[in-house]
Design a protein around this motif. Structure first.
Motif, PDB file in Angstrom:
ATOM      1  N   GLY A 163      17.289   3.117  -9.148  1.00  0.00           N
ATOM      2  CA  GLY A 163      16.434   4.167  -8.612  1.00  0.00           C
ATOM      3  C   GLY A 163      16.193   4.083  -7.130  1.00  0.00           C
ATOM      4  N   GLY A 164      17.016   3.340  -6.421  1.00  0.00           N
ATOM      5  CA  GLY A 164      16.877   3.227  -4.979  1.00  0.00           C
ATOM      6  C   GLY A 164      17.587   4.350  -4.245  1.00  0.00           C
ATOM      7  N   LYS A 165      17.490   4.285  -2.939  1.00  0.00           N
ATOM      8  CA  LYS A 165      18.130   5.287  -2.091  1.00  0.00           C
ATOM      9  C   LYS A 165      19.193   4.593  -1.237  1.00  0.00           C
ATOM     10  CE  LYS A 165      17.305   8.700   1.523  1.00  0.00           C
ATOM     11  NZ  LYS A 165      16.311   9.269   2.458  1.00  0.00           N
ATOM     12  N   PHE A 166      20.449   4.984  -1.426  1.00  0.00           N
ATOM     13  CA  PHE A 166      21.585   4.359  -0.753  1.00  0.00           C
ATOM     14  C   PHE A 166      22.022   5.178   0.456  1.00  0.00           C
ATOM     15  CE2 PHE A 166      26.135   4.347   0.026  1.00  0.00           C
ATOM     16  CZ  PHE A 166      26.440   2.988   0.113  1.00  0.00           C
ATOM     17  N   SER A 167      22.446   4.475   1.496  1.00  0.00           N
ATOM     18  CA  SER A 167      23.124   5.135   2.608  1.00  0.00           C
ATOM     19  C   SER A 167      24.146   4.167   3.189  1.00  0.00           C
ATOM     20  CB  SER A 167      22.138   5.578   3.691  1.00  0.00           C
ATOM     21  OG  SER A 167      21.504   4.456   4.292  1.00  0.00           O
ATOM     22  N   GLY A 225      30.728   0.770  -4.883  1.00  0.00           N
ATOM     23  CA  GLY A 225      30.046  -0.091  -5.845  1.00  0.00           C
ATOM     24  C   GLY A 225      28.577  -0.264  -5.509  1.00  0.00           C
ATOM     25  N   GLY A 226      28.275  -0.404  -4.207  1.00  0.00           N
ATOM     26  CA  GLY A 226      26.888  -0.542  -3.796  1.00  0.00           C
ATOM     27  C   GLY A 226      26.059   0.687  -4.114  1.00  0.00           C
ATOM     28  N   LYS A 227      26.632   1.852  -3.892  1.00  0.00           N
ATOM     29  CA  LYS A 227      25.926   3.103  -4.170  1.00  0.00           C
ATOM     30  C   LYS A 227      25.586   3.212  -5.658  1.00  0.00           C
ATOM     31  CE  LYS A 227      26.274   8.110  -3.321  1.00  0.00           C
ATOM     32  NZ  LYS A 227      26.031   8.614  -4.661  1.00  0.00           N
ATOM     33  N   ALA A 228      26.540   2.866  -6.506  1.00  0.00           N
ATOM     34  CA  ALA A 228      26.305   2.934  -7.947  1.00  0.00           C
ATOM     35  C   ALA A 228      25.176   1.982  -8.360  1.00  0.00           C
ATOM     36  CB  ALA A 228      27.587   2.592  -8.701  1.00  0.00           C
ATOM     37  N   ALA A 229      25.157   0.803  -7.753  1.00  0.00           N
ATOM     38  CA  ALA A 229      24.128  -0.174  -8.104  1.00  0.00           C
ATOM     39  C   ALA A 229      22.752   0.268  -7.635  1.00  0.00           C
ATOM     40  CB  ALA A 229      24.481  -1.532  -7.490  1.00  0.00           C
ATOM     41  N   SER A 246       0.832  -1.197   0.000  1.00  0.00           N
ATOM     42  CA  SER A 246       0.000   0.000   0.000  1.00  0.00           C
ATOM     43  C   SER A 246       0.862   1.240   0.000  1.00  0.00           C
ATOM     44  CB  SER A 246      -0.895  -0.021   1.240  1.00  0.00           C
ATOM     45  OG  SER A 246      -0.106   0.084   2.406  1.00  0.00           O
ATOM     46  N   ASP A 247       0.190   2.412  -0.074  1.00  0.00           N
ATOM     47  CA  ASP A 247       0.929   3.669  -0.030  1.00  0.00           C
ATOM     48  C   ASP A 247       1.673   3.812   1.275  1.00  0.00           C
ATOM     49  OD1 ASP A 247      -1.603   5.583  -1.833  1.00  0.00           O
ATOM     50  OD2 ASP A 247       0.053   4.307  -2.530  1.00  0.00           O
ATOM     51  N   SER A 248       1.108   3.280   2.356  1.00  0.00           N
ATOM     52  CA  SER A 248       1.789   3.399   3.639  1.00  0.00           C
ATOM     53  C   SER A 248       3.115   2.669   3.620  1.00  0.00           C
ATOM     54  CB  SER A 248       0.912   2.836   4.771  1.00  0.00           C
ATOM     55  OG  SER A 248       0.626   1.461   4.539  1.00  0.00           O
ATOM     56  N   ASP A 249       3.182   1.557   2.854  1.00  0.00           N
ATOM     57  CA  ASP A 249       4.451   0.856   2.703  1.00  0.00           C
ATOM     58  C   ASP A 249       5.466   1.735   2.002  1.00  0.00           C
ATOM     59  OD1 ASP A 249       2.860  -2.332   2.074  1.00  0.00           O
ATOM     60  OD2 ASP A 249       3.553  -1.425   3.945  1.00  0.00           O
ATOM     61  N   GLY A 250       5.007   2.466   1.015  1.00  0.00           N
ATOM     62  CA  GLY A 250       5.904   3.374   0.302  1.00  0.00           C
ATOM     63  C   GLY A 250       6.427   4.447   1.216  1.00  0.00           C
ATOM     64  N   ASP A 251       5.560   4.965   2.104  1.00  0.00           N
ATOM     65  CA  ASP A 251       6.019   5.972   3.048  1.00  0.00           C
ATOM     66  C   ASP A 251       7.080   5.399   3.964  1.00  0.00           C
ATOM     67  OD1 ASP A 251       4.294   7.785   1.981  1.00  0.00           O
ATOM     68  OD2 ASP A 251       2.695   7.455   3.460  1.00  0.00           O
ATOM     69  N   LYS A 252       6.866   4.165   4.388  1.00  0.00           N
ATOM     70  CA  LYS A 252       7.833   3.540   5.282  1.00  0.00           C
ATOM     71  C   LYS A 252       9.172   3.354   4.597  1.00  0.00           C
ATOM     72  CE  LYS A 252       8.409  -0.484   8.289  1.00  0.00           C
ATOM     73  NZ  LYS A 252       7.843  -1.777   8.715  1.00  0.00           N
ATOM     74  N   ALA A 253       9.120   3.077   3.279  1.00  0.00           N
ATOM     75  CA  ALA A 253      10.366   2.844   2.545  1.00  0.00           C
ATOM     76  C   ALA A 253      11.226   4.081   2.484  1.00  0.00           C
ATOM     77  CB  ALA A 253      10.052   2.365   1.121  1.00  0.00           C
ATOM     78  N   GLY A 254      10.652   5.240   2.764  1.00  0.00           N
ATOM     79  CA  GLY A 254      11.424   6.468   2.693  1.00  0.00           C
ATOM     80  C   GLY A 254      12.499   6.547   3.742  1.00  0.00           C
ATOM     81  N   GLY A 255      12.455   5.664   4.773  1.00  0.00           N
ATOM     82  CA  GLY A 255      13.531   5.634   5.750  1.00  0.00           C
ATOM     83  C   GLY A 255      13.549   6.873   6.603  1.00  0.00           C
ATOM     84  N   SER A 256      14.637   7.643   6.511  1.00  0.00           N
ATOM     85  CA  SER A 256      14.874   8.744   7.432  1.00  0.00           C
ATOM     86  C   SER A 256      14.124   9.999   7.010  1.00  0.00           C
ATOM     87  CB  SER A 256      16.387   9.024   7.496  1.00  0.00           C
ATOM     88  OG  SER A 256      16.881   9.295   6.212  1.00  0.00           O
ATOM     89  N   GLY A 257      12.811   9.904   6.830  1.00  0.00           N
ATOM     90  CA  GLY A 257      12.005  11.101   6.626  1.00  0.00           C
ATOM     91  C   GLY A 257      11.577  11.341   5.203  1.00  0.00           C
ATOM     92  N   ASP A 258      12.203  10.648   4.210  1.00  0.00           N
ATOM     93  CA  ASP A 258      11.828  10.860   2.815  1.00  0.00           C
ATOM     94  C   ASP A 258      10.733   9.882   2.441  1.00  0.00           C
ATOM     95  OD1 ASP A 258      13.694  12.792   2.526  1.00  0.00           O
ATOM     96  OD2 ASP A 258      15.239  11.463   1.733  1.00  0.00           O
ATOM     97  N   SER A 259       9.598  10.378   1.935  1.00  0.00           N
ATOM     98  CA  SER A 259       8.526   9.494   1.521  1.00  0.00           C
ATOM     99  C   SER A 259       8.684   9.152   0.058  1.00  0.00           C
ATOM    100  CB  SER A 259       7.176  10.172   1.766  1.00  0.00           C
ATOM    101  OG  SER A 259       7.078  11.356   0.991  1.00  0.00           O
ATOM    102  N   ASP A 271       8.400   5.802  -3.154  1.00  0.00           N
ATOM    103  CA  ASP A 271       8.503   4.386  -3.430  1.00  0.00           C
ATOM    104  C   ASP A 271       9.942   3.918  -3.581  1.00  0.00           C
ATOM    105  OD1 ASP A 271       5.580   4.665  -5.505  1.00  0.00           O
ATOM    106  OD2 ASP A 271       5.741   4.062  -3.401  1.00  0.00           O
ATOM    107  N   ALA A 272      10.922   4.766  -3.394  1.00  0.00           N
ATOM    108  CA  ALA A 272      12.315   4.373  -3.561  1.00  0.00           C
ATOM    109  C   ALA A 272      12.680   3.280  -2.565  1.00  0.00           C
ATOM    110  CB  ALA A 272      13.231   5.582  -3.370  1.00  0.00           C
ATOM    111  N   THR A 273      13.366   2.258  -3.064  1.00  0.00           N
ATOM    112  CA  THR A 273      13.850   1.184  -2.204  1.00  0.00           C
ATOM    113  C   THR A 273      15.068   1.676  -1.434  1.00  0.00           C
ATOM    114  OG1 THR A 273      13.081  -0.518  -3.740  1.00  0.00           O
ATOM    115  CG2 THR A 273      14.773  -1.146  -2.160  1.00  0.00           C
ATOM    116  N   THR A 274      14.967   1.670  -0.124  1.00  0.00           N
ATOM    117  CA  THR A 274      16.068   2.160   0.708  1.00  0.00           C
ATOM    118  C   THR A 274      16.992   1.010   1.068  1.00  0.00           C
ATOM    119  OG1 THR A 274      14.583   1.908   2.604  1.00  0.00           O
ATOM    120  CG2 THR A 274      14.827   4.123   1.680  1.00  0.00           C
TER     121      THR A 274
END
Length: 250
Positions: free
Chosen positions: A75-79, A66-70, A29-42, A44-47
Motif C-alpha cells: 500500500g505504499g507509493k512508488f516512484s 520489482g520494486g514497484k510491485a512490492a 502525528s498527522d503532520s508526519d503523514g502529510d509529510k509522507a505524501g512526498g510530492s503533494g499527496d497527503s 499515510d502511504a509510505t513513499t
C-alpha cells in the motif's frame, strides 16, 4: 538469470526499507503523514523512491519493476527518478529533491561510494531511510545495503564462462561499467585473483569502462579489438545486453 536475481534484490530491498520506514513512523502525528505524501499527496502511504545509476538501463528497468510491485503490495507509493547519464553529480540533485519532499525511503544504486554521501546523510537527517542495492556507498552514508549475490560468486562465474569459451588459454580484457562502481570493481579484483590462482594460461591484458552507456561501451570494445588483434577473431562472453562487467576474448 541476472534480471531475475535483480528483481529478487529489489523486492528484498524494498521490503527492508519499508520495515525501516514503518518502525521510524511508529507513533507519528498527522503532520508526519502529510509529510509522507512526498510530492503533494497527503495521507499515510509510505513513499519509496528508487534512484538507479541512470534511467533507460534495462538492468534497472527490471529492478524498478520489482520494486514497484512490492511497494504497491503493502500500500505504499512508488516512484523512480534518476539521471540520464550515470554520474554521481546527476544523482545528487534527485537525492536532495527526495529529502525536500519528505520521501520516507530512498533505494539507491550508487554511482560512487563517496561522492553522493553528503547528500544521502542530509536526506537521512531529514528523516529519509536510505537503502543501497547493486552498488553500495560507504557504510556511513546509508542505513542498509542489500547485496543480490556475493562478489566472490559473481567473479567466479565470469571467469569460468570466459575460460570455458577459450579453452582456458588466451588473452582477455574486461569491459566494465562505471569506473567508481563499488560492485564491479570488487568483481574485477576478485576475477584477477581467480585468474592468477586457477587459470595461469589466461592473460588479462586490459580493463576499460563503458560508463553505463551503450555507445561508449561499443567504442571501448572496438578499440580493444583493434589494439589486440588476433587471426582467430574475437568473441564477447555471454553477457547479453547487460552493461555491467563482461569479458572479451582477444
Amino acid at each position: 538469470m541476472k534480471f531475475s536475481t535483480k528483481k529478487a534484490t529489489a523486492l528484498a530491498a524494498i521490503a527492508v526499507s519499508a520495515a525501516l520506514v514503518l518502525s521510524a513512523c511508529g507513533g507519528g502525528s498527522d503532520s508526519d503523514g502529510d509529510k509522507a505524501g512526498g510530492s503533494g499527496d497527503s495521507g499515510d502511504a509510505t513513499t519509496v523512491t528508487f534512484l538507479p545509476k541512470n534511467l533507460g538501463n534495462p538492468y534497472f528497468d527490471t529492478s524498478s519493476k520489482g520494486g514497484k510491485a512490492a511497494v504497491e503490495e503493502f500500500g505504499g507509493k512508488f516512484s523512480e527518478v534518476g539521471p540520464q547519464e550515470a554520474t554521481p553529480d546527476g544523482q545528487v540533485a534527485f537525492i536532495n529533491t527526495a529529502a525536500q519532499q519528505g520521501v520516507k525511503a530512498l533505494v539507491v544504486s550508487a554511482n560512487d561510494p563517496k561522492a553522493i554521501g553528503d547528500a544521502l546523510n542530509e536526506a537521512r537527517d531529514a528523516g529519509t531511510k536510505v537503502v543501497t542495492f547493486d552498488s553500495d556507498t560507504d557504510p556511513e552514508y546509508r542505513d542498509l545495503f542489500v547485496n543480490q549475490a556475493s562478489s566472490e560468486g559473481i567473479a567466479k562465474v565470469q571467469v569460468d564462462l570466459i575460460a570455458k569459451q577459450i579453452g582456458d588459454e588466451g588473452e582477455i580484457a574486461i569491459l566494465s561499467a562505471a569506473a567508481n562502481a563499488t560492485n564491479q570493481n570488487a568483481w574485477i579484483d576478485l576475477m584477477k585473483k581467480d585468474l592468477a590462482a586457477n587459470h595461469p594460461k589466461i592473460k588479462l591484458v586490459d580493463t576499460v569502462y563503458g560508463d553505463d552507456d551503450d555507445q561508449t561501451s561499443f567504442d571501448k570494445t572496438s578499440a580493444l579489438l583493434q589494439k589486440y588483434p588476433e587471426p582467430q577473431g574475437h568473441r564477447l562472453a555471454d553477457h547479453g545486453r547487460y552493461r555491467g562487467c563482461g569479458s572479451l576474448r582477444l
